[in-house]
Design an enzyme around this catalytic site. Structure first.
Site, PDB file in Angstrom:
ATOM      1  N   ASP A  63       4.273 -16.132 -32.914  1.00  0.00           N
ATOM      2  CA  ASP A  63       4.017 -14.775 -32.473  1.00  0.00           C
ATOM      3  C   ASP A  63       4.944 -13.853 -33.291  1.00  0.00           C
ATOM      4  O   ASP A  63       5.849 -14.335 -33.987  1.00  0.00           O
ATOM      5  CB  ASP A  63       4.344 -14.714 -30.974  1.00  0.00           C
ATOM      6  CG  ASP A  63       4.385 -13.302 -30.454  1.00  0.00           C
ATOM      7  OD1 ASP A  63       3.382 -12.608 -30.599  1.00  0.00           O
ATOM      8  OD2 ASP A  63       5.442 -12.889 -29.919  1.00  0.00           O
TER       9      ASP A  63
ATOM     10  N   ASP B 135       5.978  -9.880 -32.378  1.00  0.00           N
ATOM     11  CA  ASP B 135       6.835  -8.968 -31.617  1.00  0.00           C
ATOM     12  C   ASP B 135       7.660  -9.722 -30.592  1.00  0.00           C
ATOM     13  O   ASP B 135       7.131 -10.468 -29.759  1.00  0.00           O
ATOM     14  CB  ASP B 135       5.987  -7.916 -30.878  1.00  0.00           C
ATOM     15  CG  ASP B 135       5.366  -6.918 -31.830  1.00  0.00           C
ATOM     16  OD1 ASP B 135       6.070  -6.424 -32.726  1.00  0.00           O
ATOM     17  OD2 ASP B 135       4.159  -6.641 -31.675  1.00  0.00           O
TER      18      ASP B 135
ATOM     19  N   GLU C 175       1.800  -6.791 -17.901  1.00  0.00           N
ATOM     20  CA  GLU C 175       1.806  -7.860 -18.920  1.00  0.00           C
ATOM     21  C   GLU C 175       2.782  -8.982 -18.547  1.00  0.00           C
ATOM     22  O   GLU C 175       2.458 -10.159 -18.661  1.00  0.00           O
ATOM     23  CB  GLU C 175       2.197  -7.266 -20.291  1.00  0.00           C
ATOM     24  CG  GLU C 175       2.342  -8.334 -21.375  1.00  0.00           C
ATOM     25  CD  GLU C 175       3.044  -7.848 -22.650  1.00  0.00           C
ATOM     26  OE1 GLU C 175       3.002  -6.648 -22.960  1.00  0.00           O
ATOM     27  OE2 GLU C 175       3.631  -8.704 -23.324  1.00  0.00           O
TER      28      GLU C 175
ATOM     29  N   SER D  76      -0.439 -12.308 -34.066  1.00  0.00           N
ATOM     30  CA  SER D  76       0.130 -11.199 -33.302  1.00  0.00           C
ATOM     31  C   SER D  76      -0.920 -10.275 -32.705  1.00  0.00           C
ATOM     32  O   SER D  76      -1.909  -9.940 -33.360  1.00  0.00           O
ATOM     33  CB  SER D  76       1.042 -10.382 -34.231  1.00  0.00           C
ATOM     34  OG  SER D  76       1.441  -9.202 -33.606  1.00  0.00           O
ATOM     35  N   ALA D  77      -0.649  -9.840 -31.487  1.00  0.00           N
ATOM     36  CA  ALA D  77      -1.492  -8.818 -30.859  1.00  0.00           C
ATOM     37  C   ALA D  77      -0.975  -7.421 -31.215  1.00  0.00           C
ATOM     38  O   ALA D  77      -1.401  -6.420 -30.649  1.00  0.00           O
ATOM     39  CB  ALA D  77      -1.501  -9.020 -29.345  1.00  0.00           C
TER      40      ALA D  77
ATOM     41  N   LYS E 204      -5.322 -14.872 -27.263  1.00  0.00           N
ATOM     42  CA  LYS E 204      -4.989 -15.449 -28.564  1.00  0.00           C
ATOM     43  C   LYS E 204      -5.774 -16.733 -28.839  1.00  0.00           C
ATOM     44  O   LYS E 204      -5.909 -17.132 -29.976  1.00  0.00           O
ATOM     45  CB  LYS E 204      -3.480 -15.654 -28.703  1.00  0.00           C
ATOM     46  CG  LYS E 204      -2.742 -14.311 -28.844  1.00  0.00           C
ATOM     47  CD  LYS E 204      -1.313 -14.472 -29.259  1.00  0.00           C
ATOM     48  CE  LYS E 204      -0.668 -13.110 -29.485  1.00  0.00           C
ATOM     49  NZ  LYS E 204       0.734 -13.214 -29.920  1.00  0.00           N
TER      50      LYS E 204
ATOM     51  N   ASP F 184       6.939 -15.531 -27.228  1.00  0.00           N
ATOM     52  CA  ASP F 184       7.806 -14.938 -26.197  1.00  0.00           C
ATOM     53  C   ASP F 184       7.015 -14.626 -24.934  1.00  0.00           C
ATOM     54  O   ASP F 184       7.596 -14.237 -23.925  1.00  0.00           O
ATOM     55  CB  ASP F 184       8.474 -13.640 -26.691  1.00  0.00           C
ATOM     56  CG  ASP F 184       7.520 -12.477 -26.693  1.00  0.00           C
ATOM     57  OD1 ASP F 184       6.541 -12.508 -27.472  1.00  0.00           O
ATOM     58  OD2 ASP F 184       7.711 -11.542 -25.891  1.00  0.00           O
TER      59      ASP F 184
HETATM   60  N1  LIG Z   1       0.105  -0.325 -26.960  1.00  0.00           N
HETATM   61  C1  LIG Z   1       0.858  -1.436 -26.992  1.00  0.00           C
HETATM   62  C2  LIG Z   1       0.281  -2.698 -26.841  1.00  0.00           C
HETATM   63  C3  LIG Z   1       1.120  -3.797 -26.886  1.00  0.00           C
HETATM   64  N2  LIG Z   1       2.440  -3.659 -27.071  1.00  0.00           N
HETATM   65  C4  LIG Z   1       3.319  -4.842 -27.135  1.00  0.00           C
HETATM   66  O1  LIG Z   1       3.009  -5.575 -28.287  1.00  0.00           O
HETATM   67  C5  LIG Z   1       3.244  -6.964 -28.071  1.00  0.00           C
HETATM   68  C6  LIG Z   1       2.137  -7.743 -28.738  1.00  0.00           C
HETATM   69  O2  LIG Z   1       2.466  -8.203 -30.017  1.00  0.00           O
HETATM   70  P1  LIG Z   1       2.803  -9.761 -30.288  1.00  0.00           P
HETATM   71  O3  LIG Z   1       3.197  -9.816 -31.741  1.00  0.00           O
HETATM   72  O4  LIG Z   1       3.927 -10.139 -29.382  1.00  0.00           O
HETATM   73  O5  LIG Z   1       1.559 -10.539 -30.014  1.00  0.00           O
HETATM   74  C7  LIG Z   1       3.216  -7.178 -26.570  1.00  0.00           C
HETATM   75  O6  LIG Z   1       4.351  -7.847 -26.108  1.00  0.00           O
HETATM   76  C8  LIG Z   1       3.126  -5.780 -25.978  1.00  0.00           C
HETATM   77  O7  LIG Z   1       4.131  -5.544 -25.001  1.00  0.00           O
HETATM   78  C9  LIG Z   1       2.966  -2.412 -27.243  1.00  0.00           C
HETATM   79  O8  LIG Z   1       4.219  -2.300 -27.438  1.00  0.00           O
HETATM   80  N3  LIG Z   1       2.173  -1.305 -27.187  1.00  0.00           N
HETATM   81 MG   LIG Z   2       5.448 -11.217 -28.624  1.00  0.00          MG
END
Ligand SMILES: Nc1ccn([C@@H]2O[C@H](COP(=O)(O)O)[C@@H](O)[C@H]2O)c(=O)n1
Ligand SMILES: [Mg+2]
Length: 289
Positions: A38, A40, A85, A153-154, A202, A227
């Site tokens: 992942d 973030d 979340e 990553s999301a 995912k 995480d």
């Molecule tokens: N508008 C948003 C949507 C999501 N997030 C944060 O991004 C994280 C997702 O990314 P990964 O690389 O961890 O998959 C996730 O933890 C959300 O809290 C955001 O900040 N703003």
């Molecule tokens: Mg993350």
């Protein structure tokens, strides 16, 4: 076996099992290994000097590319949906549509800001984004040993790529699956490309990208880093998986989430802002038998 596994940040429900997985992967050799991580709050820090570090989305939200009105709307979304979340008392099925709602609303707001592609570099450079301590060793070690790294990553792919490019670690063995921005002919953000990836789909993302896993079909052993409990399905597209070692960073709401994390991840790193433990494991996995 690996002294760093005795660090105070390390929690394991079954250390014996962890040892067995590590030994099996090491025995099979680095040619059979792939790393799926992942981004973030896994490869990036959660906090620095007591202050939260930004996610890919937050890098934009806090930048001068966003109007004051846009900033306050994005912040409101964050305050509404982030607690959902990370709430381990609500079932994932209940959270999924709410996560789609969050990501969709946030992406719509970003599109309304007419973000210019050529200003992303500066937004990243001026942000407080920080990769975890030891990141250089992590990326360089994987590159040296030709171990593929998939960053799943999301977040926002364009921003993520810029973070690792500026850090000098966007090596050829790195692949990214994420939400990518779609720009018009003037370089202005007009939409996001493809299927939305949020924190709890995912697995679908993995299936959509079977091409990636097809190429790596001889790599049956996986080191997974995440995480979120949503990160646990990132390796679902891997062909004929043999061994998987799951390492989870528990950054926030530690007491209330500890038991879920320890049950789901093989190794849980509690409030550990470094790559010390993953690096020690990688070093062991890629060392001669
Ligand atoms: N508008 C948003 C949507 C999501 N997030 C944060 O991004 C994280 C997702 O990314 P990964 O690389 O961890 O998959 C996730 O933890 C959300 O809290 C955001 O900040 N703003
Ligand atoms: Mg993350």
């Amino acid at each position: 076996m690996i002294p760093e596994l005795s660090n105070p940040s390390v929690c394991m429900s079954d250390p014996q099992r962890v040892e067995e997985i590590i030994e099996a992967i090491q025995k099979a050799g680095p040619n059979t290994l792939q790393v799926i991580s992942d981004f973030d709050m896994t490869l990036t820090r959660f906090a620095y000097n007591g202050k939260r570090c930004p996610t890919c989305h937050n890098i934009l939200d806090n930048s001068k590319l966003i109007s004051e009105e846009g900033k306050s709307q994005l912040k409101e979304l964050l305050h509404t949906y982030y607690p959902i979340e990370i709430d381990t008392n609500r079932p994932v099925e209940e959270k999924q549509p709410l996560m789609v709602e969050w990501w969709t609303k946030a992406h719509e707001l970003l599109v309304q800001e007419h973000i210019k592609k050529d200003l992303l570099q500066e937004a990243v450079r001026e942000s407080d984004a920080m990769l975890r301590e030891g990141y250089q060793l992590f990326f360089d070690h994987l590159q040296e040993h030709s171990v593929p790294l998939l960053i799943f990553s999301a977040g926002i792919g364009d921003v993520l790529e810029e973070v690792i490019r500026q850090a000098g670690v966007f090596h050829p063995n790195v692949n990214v699956i994420s939400n990518y921005m779609d720009f018009d002919e003037t370089g202005t953000l007009k939409a996001f490309k493809g299927e939305l990836i949020h924190i709890y789909n995912k697995r679908e993302g993995a299936l959509l990208n079977t091409g990636h896993f097809q190429e790596l079909k001889s790599r049956h052993n996986v080191l997974l880093l995440g995480d979120s409990l949503g990160d646990l399905t990132m390796a679902d597209g891997v062909h004929s998986m043999e061994n998987i070692l799951k390492i989870g960073f528990l950054n926030d709401k530690v007491e209330e989430r500890m038991s879920c994390y320890v049950n789901a991840y093989d190794i849980v790193l509690v409030k550990d802002e470094t790559m010390v433990v993953p690096n020690a494991i990688l070093h062991h996995l890629t060392s001669a038998k």
